[in-house]
Design a protein around this motif. Sequence first.
Motif, mmCIF file in Angstrom:
data_model
loop_
_atom_site.group_PDB
_atom_site.id
_atom_site.type_symbol
_atom_site.label_atom_id
_atom_site.label_comp_id
_atom_site.label_asym_id
_atom_site.label_seq_id
_atom_site.Cartn_x
_atom_site.Cartn_y
_atom_site.Cartn_z
ATOM 1 N N PRO A 140 0.824 -1.202 0.000
ATOM 2 C CA PRO A 140 0.000 0.000 0.000
ATOM 3 C C PRO A 140 0.864 1.260 0.000
ATOM 4 O O PRO A 140 1.900 1.323 0.654
ATOM 5 C CB PRO A 140 -0.800 -0.119 1.292
ATOM 6 C CG PRO A 140 -0.894 -1.607 1.515
ATOM 7 C CD PRO A 140 0.445 -2.134 1.058
ATOM 8 N N GLY A 141 0.432 2.244 -0.769
ATOM 9 C CA GLY A 141 1.155 3.500 -0.878
ATOM 10 C C GLY A 141 0.531 4.390 -1.924
ATOM 11 O O GLY A 141 -0.577 4.127 -2.419
ATOM 12 N N LEU A 142 1.252 5.446 -2.273
ATOM 13 C CA LEU A 142 0.827 6.427 -3.273
ATOM 14 C C LEU A 142 1.933 6.515 -4.313
ATOM 15 O O LEU A 142 3.033 6.977 -4.008
ATOM 16 C CB LEU A 142 0.598 7.789 -2.604
ATOM 17 C CG LEU A 142 0.393 8.991 -3.512
ATOM 18 C CD1 LEU A 142 -0.842 8.835 -4.380
ATOM 19 C CD2 LEU A 142 0.291 10.259 -2.674
ATOM 20 N N TYR A 143 1.638 6.067 -5.512
ATOM 21 C CA TYR A 143 2.661 5.932 -6.544
ATOM 22 C C TYR A 143 2.278 6.691 -7.816
ATOM 23 O O TYR A 143 1.099 6.792 -8.148
ATOM 24 C CB TYR A 143 2.850 4.450 -6.912
ATOM 25 C CG TYR A 143 3.146 3.566 -5.735
ATOM 26 C CD1 TYR A 143 4.414 3.510 -5.189
ATOM 27 C CD2 TYR A 143 2.148 2.792 -5.150
ATOM 28 C CE1 TYR A 143 4.693 2.703 -4.102
ATOM 29 C CE2 TYR A 143 2.415 1.970 -4.060
ATOM 30 C CZ TYR A 143 3.689 1.929 -3.540
ATOM 31 O OH TYR A 143 3.954 1.124 -2.463
ATOM 32 N N VAL A 144 3.291 7.173 -8.528
ATOM 33 C CA VAL A 144 3.061 7.686 -9.877
ATOM 34 C C VAL A 144 3.003 6.472 -10.787
ATOM 35 O O VAL A 144 3.973 5.736 -10.911
ATOM 36 C CB VAL A 144 4.171 8.657 -10.324
ATOM 37 C CG1 VAL A 144 4.018 9.006 -11.797
ATOM 38 C CG2 VAL A 144 4.158 9.924 -9.478
ATOM 39 N N SER A 145 1.866 6.276 -11.417
ATOM 40 C CA SER A 145 1.680 5.146 -12.314
ATOM 41 C C SER A 145 2.203 5.465 -13.708
ATOM 42 O O SER A 145 2.849 4.644 -14.341
ATOM 43 C CB SER A 145 0.197 4.779 -12.379
ATOM 44 O OG SER A 145 -0.040 3.765 -13.315
ATOM 45 N N ARG A 146 1.911 6.684 -14.177
ATOM 46 C CA ARG A 146 2.358 7.081 -15.515
ATOM 47 C C ARG A 146 2.186 8.580 -15.685
ATOM 48 O O ARG A 146 1.469 9.219 -14.917
ATOM 49 C CB ARG A 146 1.603 6.318 -16.591
ATOM 50 C CG ARG A 146 0.100 6.479 -16.516
ATOM 51 C CD ARG A 146 -0.672 5.640 -17.503
ATOM 52 N NE ARG A 146 -0.369 6.061 -18.854
ATOM 53 C CZ ARG A 146 -0.260 5.227 -19.883
ATOM 54 N NH1 ARG A 146 -0.428 3.947 -19.711
ATOM 55 N NH2 ARG A 146 0.002 5.670 -21.087
ATOM 56 N N ASP A 205 -1.462 5.937 -8.580
ATOM 57 C CA ASP A 205 -1.922 4.651 -8.084
ATOM 58 C C ASP A 205 -2.057 4.809 -6.577
ATOM 59 O O ASP A 205 -1.056 4.926 -5.869
ATOM 60 C CB ASP A 205 -0.863 3.608 -8.456
ATOM 61 C CG ASP A 205 -1.073 2.226 -7.854
ATOM 62 O OD1 ASP A 205 -1.734 2.095 -6.810
ATOM 63 O OD2 ASP A 205 -0.528 1.282 -8.436
ATOM 64 N N LEU A 206 -3.278 4.880 -6.093
ATOM 65 C CA LEU A 206 -3.542 4.955 -4.656
ATOM 66 C C LEU A 206 -3.840 3.531 -4.201
ATOM 67 O O LEU A 206 -4.957 3.036 -4.337
ATOM 68 C CB LEU A 206 -4.740 5.862 -4.367
ATOM 69 C CG LEU A 206 -4.545 7.365 -4.457
ATOM 70 C CD1 LEU A 206 -4.082 7.843 -5.812
ATOM 71 C CD2 LEU A 206 -5.812 8.085 -4.056
ATOM 72 N N ARG A 207 -2.819 2.853 -3.722
ATOM 73 C CA ARG A 207 -2.919 1.424 -3.416
ATOM 74 C C ARG A 207 -3.247 1.271 -1.939
ATOM 75 O O ARG A 207 -2.449 1.608 -1.082
ATOM 76 C CB ARG A 207 -1.591 0.753 -3.740
ATOM 77 C CG ARG A 207 -1.636 -0.726 -3.758
ATOM 78 C CD ARG A 207 -2.488 -1.304 -4.856
ATOM 79 N NE ARG A 207 -2.030 -0.917 -6.186
ATOM 80 C CZ ARG A 207 -2.255 -1.598 -7.297
ATOM 81 N NH1 ARG A 207 -2.927 -2.734 -7.239
ATOM 82 N NH2 ARG A 207 -1.825 -1.162 -8.457
ATOM 83 N N MET A 229 -9.850 0.860 -9.033
ATOM 84 C CA MET A 229 -9.191 -0.154 -9.857
ATOM 85 C C MET A 229 -10.121 -1.360 -9.939
ATOM 86 O O MET A 229 -10.790 -1.692 -8.948
ATOM 87 C CB MET A 229 -7.876 -0.594 -9.209
ATOM 88 C CG MET A 229 -6.859 0.484 -9.109
ATOM 89 S SD MET A 229 -5.407 -0.118 -8.216
ATOM 90 C CE MET A 229 -4.399 1.355 -8.317
ATOM 91 N N GLY A 230 -10.131 -2.014 -11.059
ATOM 92 C CA GLY A 230 -10.962 -3.200 -11.218
ATOM 93 C C GLY A 230 -10.640 -4.297 -10.220
ATOM 94 O O GLY A 230 -11.516 -5.062 -9.820
ATOM 95 N N CYS A 231 -9.388 -4.377 -9.785
ATOM 96 C CA CYS A 231 -8.982 -5.418 -8.839
ATOM 97 C C CYS A 231 -9.424 -5.115 -7.408
ATOM 98 O O CYS A 231 -9.266 -5.955 -6.523
ATOM 99 C CB CYS A 231 -7.471 -5.613 -8.895
ATOM 100 S SG CYS A 231 -6.535 -4.136 -8.443
ATOM 101 N N ARG A 232 -9.936 -3.916 -7.177
ATOM 102 C CA ARG A 232 -10.432 -3.469 -5.871
ATOM 103 C C ARG A 232 -9.349 -3.408 -4.795
ATOM 104 O O ARG A 232 -9.616 -3.596 -3.616
ATOM 105 C CB ARG A 232 -11.612 -4.325 -5.413
ATOM 106 C CG ARG A 232 -12.835 -4.130 -6.278
ATOM 107 C CD ARG A 232 -14.027 -4.909 -5.810
ATOM 108 N NE ARG A 232 -13.860 -6.327 -6.092
ATOM 109 C CZ ARG A 232 -14.167 -7.311 -5.253
ATOM 110 N NH1 ARG A 232 -14.698 -7.054 -4.088
ATOM 111 N NH2 ARG A 232 -13.970 -8.563 -5.609
ATOM 112 N N THR A 233 -8.103 -3.123 -5.216
ATOM 113 C CA THR A 233 -7.022 -2.924 -4.250
ATOM 114 C C THR A 233 -6.679 -1.445 -4.085
ATOM 115 O O THR A 233 -5.820 -1.097 -3.285
ATOM 116 C CB THR A 233 -5.741 -3.693 -4.658
ATOM 117 O OG1 THR A 233 -5.269 -3.187 -5.897
ATOM 118 C CG2 THR A 233 -6.001 -5.183 -4.740
ATOM 119 N N GLY A 234 -7.347 -0.576 -4.845
ATOM 120 C CA GLY A 234 -7.062 0.850 -4.743
ATOM 121 C C GLY A 234 -7.830 1.668 -5.754
ATOM 122 O O GLY A 234 -8.847 1.217 -6.310
#
Length: 158
Positions: A16-22, A35-37, A79-84
């Motif tokens: 879990p974290g806050l990431y630059v995805s693109r 990406d807010l995971r 997210m479709g995976c429901r992780t963030g």
Amino acid sequence: MEKITSFTIDHIKLQPGLYVSRKDPVGGEIVTTFDLRLTSPNEEPVMNTAEVHAMEHIAATFLRNEPAWKDKVLYFGPMGCRTGFYLLLKGDLSSRDALPLVKDCFRYIANYQGEIPGASAKDCGNYLDMNLPMANYWGRKYAELLEHADDSRLVYPE
């Protein structure tokens, strides 16, 4: 076909974290996708749709009304995976740039009480699928994680 960027991240190492995805050029602007995971993929249970849906409504309303950022907010959604969630902001930004906004947003979710914005048959296609207590829980959990975020929670793992 080429693998899309989000599928090139090692989800086994991702926490879990806050990431630059693109970052994408759009016209004369850069759009940064974050990406807010909230959960550790394939390790922790995913969030249920009811709390994800409630968080989406609350966060989207907060973000589009936040005075300093509302003109930069392009999209907030699960997210479709429901992780963030994904957050798209106008500008060439880093995780540290977005960190105060995201912390404020998830503190807001953590403390939100009352009617969920847009939770009516007139305003939403699935307004009954909402869980505010669990949205509060996830808001609190993620806000606490971000309070002490270092580079291990702000930069994708290698």
